[in-house]
Design a protein around this motif. Structure first.
Motif, PDB file in Angstrom:
ATOM      1  N   GLN A 136      32.395  13.054  -8.648  1.00 13.16           N
ATOM      2  CA  GLN A 136      33.694  13.123  -9.296  1.00 13.16           C
ATOM      3  C   GLN A 136      34.685  13.935  -8.481  1.00 13.16           C
ATOM      4  O   GLN A 136      35.890  13.783  -8.592  1.00 13.16           O
ATOM      5  N   GLN A 137      34.125  14.823  -7.659  1.00 15.42           N
ATOM      6  CA  GLN A 137      34.968  15.761  -6.936  1.00 15.42           C
ATOM      7  C   GLN A 137      35.514  15.134  -5.661  1.00 15.42           C
ATOM      8  O   GLN A 137      35.178  15.538  -4.558  1.00 15.42           O
ATOM      9  N   LYS A 138      36.357  14.114  -5.829  1.00 15.63           N
ATOM     10  CA  LYS A 138      36.984  13.523  -4.652  1.00 15.63           C
ATOM     11  C   LYS A 138      38.235  14.320  -4.361  1.00 15.63           C
ATOM     12  O   LYS A 138      39.154  14.348  -5.170  1.00 15.63           O
ATOM     13  N   THR A 139      38.263  14.984  -3.244  1.00 16.00           N
ATOM     14  CA  THR A 139      39.449  15.779  -2.948  1.00 16.00           C
ATOM     15  C   THR A 139      40.158  15.211  -1.738  1.00 16.00           C
ATOM     16  O   THR A 139      39.530  14.796  -0.780  1.00 16.00           O
TER      17      THR A 139
ATOM     18  N   LYS B 295      45.061  14.227  -8.598  1.00 15.68           N
ATOM     19  CA  LYS B 295      44.525  15.568  -8.393  1.00 15.68           C
ATOM     20  C   LYS B 295      43.050  15.634  -8.745  1.00 15.68           C
ATOM     21  O   LYS B 295      42.251  16.187  -8.027  1.00 15.68           O
ATOM     22  N   ASN B 296      42.686  15.110  -9.898  1.00 19.28           N
ATOM     23  CA  ASN B 296      41.276  15.109 -10.278  1.00 19.28           C
ATOM     24  C   ASN B 296      41.024  13.989 -11.278  1.00 19.28           C
ATOM     25  O   ASN B 296      41.937  13.264 -11.658  1.00 19.28           O
TER      26      ASN B 296
ATOM     27  N   PHE C 150      31.193   9.215 -12.976  1.00 18.73           N
ATOM     28  CA  PHE C 150      31.070   8.118 -12.017  1.00 18.73           C
ATOM     29  C   PHE C 150      32.197   7.099 -12.179  1.00 18.73           C
ATOM     30  O   PHE C 150      32.752   6.631 -11.197  1.00 18.73           O
ATOM     31  N   ALA C 151      32.548   6.764 -13.425  1.00 15.24           N
ATOM     32  CA  ALA C 151      33.631   5.798 -13.616  1.00 15.24           C
ATOM     33  C   ALA C 151      34.955   6.365 -13.098  1.00 15.24           C
ATOM     34  O   ALA C 151      35.668   5.721 -12.331  1.00 15.24           O
ATOM     35  N   LEU C 152      35.256   7.606 -13.483  1.00 13.82           N
ATOM     36  CA  LEU C 152      36.548   8.187 -13.096  1.00 13.82           C
ATOM     37  C   LEU C 152      36.575   8.535 -11.609  1.00 13.82           C
ATOM     38  O   LEU C 152      37.580   8.342 -10.931  1.00 13.82           O
ATOM     39  N   GLY C 153      35.444   9.051 -11.122  1.00 14.31           N
ATOM     40  CA  GLY C 153      35.370   9.362  -9.694  1.00 14.31           C
ATOM     41  C   GLY C 153      35.608   8.125  -8.852  1.00 14.31           C
ATOM     42  O   GLY C 153      36.324   8.153  -7.855  1.00 14.31           O
ATOM     43  N   ASN C 154      35.032   7.015  -9.288  1.00 12.20           N
ATOM     44  CA  ASN C 154      35.231   5.771  -8.547  1.00 12.20           C
ATOM     45  C   ASN C 154      36.667   5.268  -8.671  1.00 12.20           C
ATOM     46  O   ASN C 154      37.232   4.772  -7.696  1.00 12.20           O
ATOM     47  N   MET C 155      37.261   5.427  -9.847  1.00  8.41           N
ATOM     48  CA  MET C 155      38.670   5.042 -10.010  1.00  8.41           C
ATOM     49  C   MET C 155      39.550   5.860  -9.065  1.00  8.41           C
ATOM     50  O   MET C 155      40.480   5.348  -8.463  1.00  8.41           O
ATOM     51  N   LEU C 156      39.229   7.140  -8.953  1.00  3.26           N
ATOM     52  CA  LEU C 156      39.970   8.031  -8.059  1.00  3.26           C
ATOM     53  C   LEU C 156      39.954   7.494  -6.634  1.00  3.26           C
ATOM     54  O   LEU C 156      40.961   7.477  -5.932  1.00  3.26           O
TER      55      LEU C 156
END
Lengths: 791, 78
Positions: A283-286, A482-483, A465-471
């Protein structure tokens, strides 16, 4: 006309091709960089990527402040003996050629010991011998080869930021323990009945116990802390059942091996923590090269030139400027404080502040506001207010910028976890009381088994996983958030507010309209030739509109800064520029920016510049109209009201003459009416509204350089896709809901075994990873399908 | 008394088991030791910042060495 590409920077060389070494260059700057490289055997720079360079900027005196040791020391990472290390942010870093040449700096200056590029952060770390060279020399060298570092006030008070690597450590420890515990559990999985296994299984079990200790007390500590915090503020967040699960797993497993009752659930325990941390990590895609926390400090210079009473100049840090000081602002420098123009020709570009790119001319005695950039020559000003007291910077003392004020957003996972936790606890108690009557020996076993199997690992993984991938998908589409929480907040939006200048309009293109007497061919030629000689942004823009006109060589050229140009060709004289210069009378202030022209003192007409609206604004608004309330807020005057009313759908609120605080208030007012507001803006004057809104999106022509503090940065080229992105976020939330249903099915199966007292470790060890992995696969695949749709 | 009396057989079996066990101990120790070495190497590399930038090294690796650069230089001059 065939355009030739510059060998160095790739710009098309329109009118002046410089041929050197059988290569074409668009300007002397590019040629000089090439010369520097070829003299130092660095021409492989051009082998990794075509036209990798940038035109070096003129910087006379700009970095003189680095001579001041105290200021320079603030920029250093390390200084010892004869060595100094400095990290510089260079926005131009964009390809492998850049990495290569910046890591070969020692060939250009032998006193540079080494230089190392961090590509994702666009930073270079230079180690050099400071007895022989200085930070200023290095900065000048970098600027000379087209890699001008970007030094701002932010670097000045930024302490050395400690990098937080705890998640990687935790993940490493959990993974290490998980692997080893799995390996040690194998003999018991296969129920090998060997005499020796029976005899010596204890050593296996105790090893597993020791492996699980760091997992529970270090890697899993975050969950206990978060659960404790949640309970204290009376929220049953998702970490409560997780912490409960980890705790019960550990206690029951320890009890089992201490009293030799069984092998325990150490495999499930370590696996659970490992998978959860993996979700967090994913999730931590920066976006290292972007900053979402910028305030005016990232725009302002670190030091400025002060003129002392004896007319000497000195460089002082911005914070030391006091009211009454006299400052010297050079070409291309930023005005750091409010003040009064004393002398010099001021052409101030306020585009960082308002998004309006056409510069404003000021005459001596006029007030200058902080945040403007001087575009022509040198000016002197007297300071009216210190940095933090200036008109623009005062905005940041608003309470919106004190972070804690934002009420915590309740995520979708947290909202389901409350019901889930209550449900699981009641099943655990019901099942236990049933067994207490039926077979009391099994009661405790069932109680713990329910809590273990119901540990919501899969639920906790769905959102990351869903949101991290959307990011990641949004990031590929040049929409940087941002997150992961921003995706959820975006899904709840019902009101969209746009800034006008710089957001709905673009300063890359202007529509120019001519109003007056038709010009003949010769007049056009003279006009074009005069424009060609001028560096004023308006002249450049106007010049590009005369494509099929010949260029004449003009003899008498005079540019009066702040007023206009005076030119003579044969017997014809031309004046162009401001109204009072060309027509000799003050025209009533119009709302638009215009250039007036006259031939032989006879007024001919004026060219009016208007920022053109971005493509697709109209269709974007009409498509958004169905689902959202729309509003446009602008700091400008009402000049565009009629045009906007005609072109935007009915019911769009239009507000003009809005000060930065007004924009903030407007957002706050809507929020009081329980609207979920997204603010889309670009300049520093939107910063308050961006911070106040539920989701603040900064639109940026160049994502590397400027954007105020926000929740997301959108590349201007993707402006028309905003609606699609918001809809995709809504779909992503639906995907999470489906995965909740899926993981609840697994829980029901698990609970059946747990309640009936049949749960054995191997079952838990299979069920837990299986549910987690299937959730991960489901969310990743479905978000990827979603991502393909928004392309 | 023949050699194959009961006590001897038991002793013999026990010695086999004990030898088996020492191998298990050895294997366990070795495997955990190897795992620990890798684990410490991992912690060390994280601490040294090797995980901070996962992109640049992959590009840096592909750059030619000095000698090749000079050769290319000559060919452009020819």
């Amino acid at each position: 006309m065939k355009s030739t590409q510059c060998y160095h920077c790739g710009d098309s060389c329109e009118d002046s091709i410089i041929n050197f070494d059988e290569k074409n260059f668009c300007c002397n700057g590019c040629k000089t960089v090439y010369e520097i490289f070829s003299e130092n055997n660095l021409t492989s720079y051009y082998n990794f990527q075509d036209n990798p360079g940038a035109i070096p900027t003129k910087i006379e005196g700009k970095y003189d402040f680095l001579d001041n040791k105290e200021i320079a020391a603030k920029l250093l990472d390390f200084s010892d003996g004869s060595m100094q290390i400095a990290t510089l942010y260079i926005p131009h870093i964009h390809c492998s050629s850049c990495i290569w040449v910046l890591e070969n700096l020692h060939k250009l200056n032998s006193n540079i010991v080494s230089s190392q590029v961090d590509f994702p952060k666009k930073k270079v770390r230079v180690t050099y011998n400071f007895n022989e060279t200085s930070l200023k020399e290095i900065v000048l060298l970098l600027s000379a080869i087209g890699y001008e570092p970007y030094i701002t006030l932010e670097d000045y008070d930024a302490g050395k930021k400690a990098v937080d690597r705890s998640l990687i450590y935790k993940l490493g420890i959990a993974g290490f323990a998980f692997g080893n515990v799995m390996f040690l559990s194998f003999p018991e999985y296969f129920e090998v009945d060997g005499y020796w296994i029976e005899e010596y299984k204890n050593i296996f079990r105790w090893l597993m116990f020791f492996f699980s200790l760091p997992v529970v007390f270090y890697a899993g500590s975050g969950y206990f802390i978060s659960a404790y915090k949640g309970l204290r503020s009376k929220i049953l967040n998702i970490d409560v059942p997780i912490a409960l699960g980890i705790f019960v797993l550990f206690v029951r497993s320890s009890v089992e091996i201490i009293f030799d009752l069984g092998t325990g659930f150490f495999d499930s325990l370590t696996g659970l923590v490992f998978f959860l941390l993996l979700g967090k990590f994913f999730q931590q895609k920066t976006y290292n090269f972007l900053s979402f926390e910028r305030d005016y400090k990232s725009y302002f210079p670190i030091a400025v030139t002060r003129i002392l009473s004896n007319n000497k100049e000195e460089n002082v840090p911005i914070y030391d400027i006091e009211k009454g000081d006299r400052l010297l602002i050079r070409n291309q420098e930023l005005i750091p404080v409010d003040g009064i123009l004393i002398n010099g020709n001021a052409e101030i570009d306020y585009s960082f502040v308002t998004g309006e790119a056409v510069p404003v001319a000021k005459k001596s005695g006029d007030k200058l506001f902080a945040g403007g950039k001087q575009l022509s020559g040198i000016l002197e000003m007297e300071v009216l207010a210190s940095v933090s007291q200036s008109y623009l910077t005062q905005l940041w003392s608003n309470e919106v910028f004190q972070k804690e004020n934002k009420s915590p957003f309740k995520t979708i996972t947290d909202s389901i976890s409350k019901n889930f936790t209550i449900f699981v606890l009641s099943i655990a108690f019901i099942a236990t009381s049933f067994w207490l009557f039926f077979d009391a020996s099994k009661a405790l076993n069932v109680f713990t088994a329910v809590l273990i199997i119901a540990c919501p690992c899969a639920i906790a993984l769905a959102a990351p996983f869903a949101l991290g991938n959307m990011l990641r998908i949004f990031g590929k589409e040049k929409f940087y958030l941002k997150n992961a929480t921003v995706v959820e907040q975006l899904a709840e939006i019902d009101t969209i507010i746009f800034d006008k200048t710089g957001t709905l309009t673009t300063h890359k293109e202007n529509t120019i309209s001519y109003d007056g007497v038709e010009l003949n061919q010769q007049e056009k030629s003279i006009l074009k030739s005069s424009l060609r000689a001028s560096n004023h942004p308006l002249s450049r823009t106007l010049y590009s509109t005369f494509k099929d006109v010949d260029v004449l060589s003009i003899s008498d050229y005079k540019e009066i800064v702040g007023k206009g140009i005076e030119v003579t060709y044969n017997e014809t004289s031309l004046k162009l520029g401001a109204a009072n210069f060309v027509k000799n009378n003050e025209e009533k202030a119009t709302l638009d920016t215009s250039v007036y022209i006259s031939f032989n003192d006879e007024y001919k007409g004026k060219f009016t510049f208007k920022n053109s609206y971005r493509k697709g604004v109209k269709s974007l608004f009409s498509s958004l109209k169905k689902d959202f309330d729309l509003a446009v807020v602008s700091g400008d005057n009402e000049g565009e009201r009629v045009f906007l009313q005609e072109n935007l759908p009915e019911g769009t609120a239009l507000l003009f003459n809005q000060k930065p605080e007004d924009k903030l208030e407007f957002v706050a007012k809507l929020q009081k009416e329980h609207k979920k507001v997204v603010m889309i803006g670009d300049g520093l004057n939107d910063a308050g509204a961006l911070a106040q809104s539920d989701v603040g999106i900064a639109l940026s022509e160049n994502i590397n350089v400027f954007s105020p503090a926000c929740d997301g940065i959108l590349d201007a080229s993707k402006f028309s896709k905003i609606g699609m992105y918001i809809h995709a976020s809504k779909k992503a939330i639906q995907i999470i809901k489906y995965s909740f249903i899926l993981s609840l099915c697994y829980n029901v199966i698990g609970l059946y075994f747990a309640v009936t007292g049949q749960l054995i470790p191997v079952m838990a060890a299979i069920l837990m990873p299986l549910s987690s992995i299937s959730i991960v696969v489901f969310t990743t695949v479905s978000t990827n399908i979603l991502g393909r749709k928004i392309k | 008394m023949s050699y194959f009396n009961k006590t001897n057989i038991i002793n013999f079996e026990a010695s086999i088991i004990r030898q088996d066990m020492s191998v298990i101990y050895l294997l366990l120790t070795l495997s955990i030791l190897v795992a620990l070495i890798f684990f410490i190497a991992f912690i060390y590399s994280v601490k040294k910042g090797q995980f901070d930038d996962s992109y640049t090294p992959s590009v840096r690796m592909l750059f030619d060495d000095e000698l090749v650069t000079e050769k290319q230089e000559k060919s452009t001059l020819d």
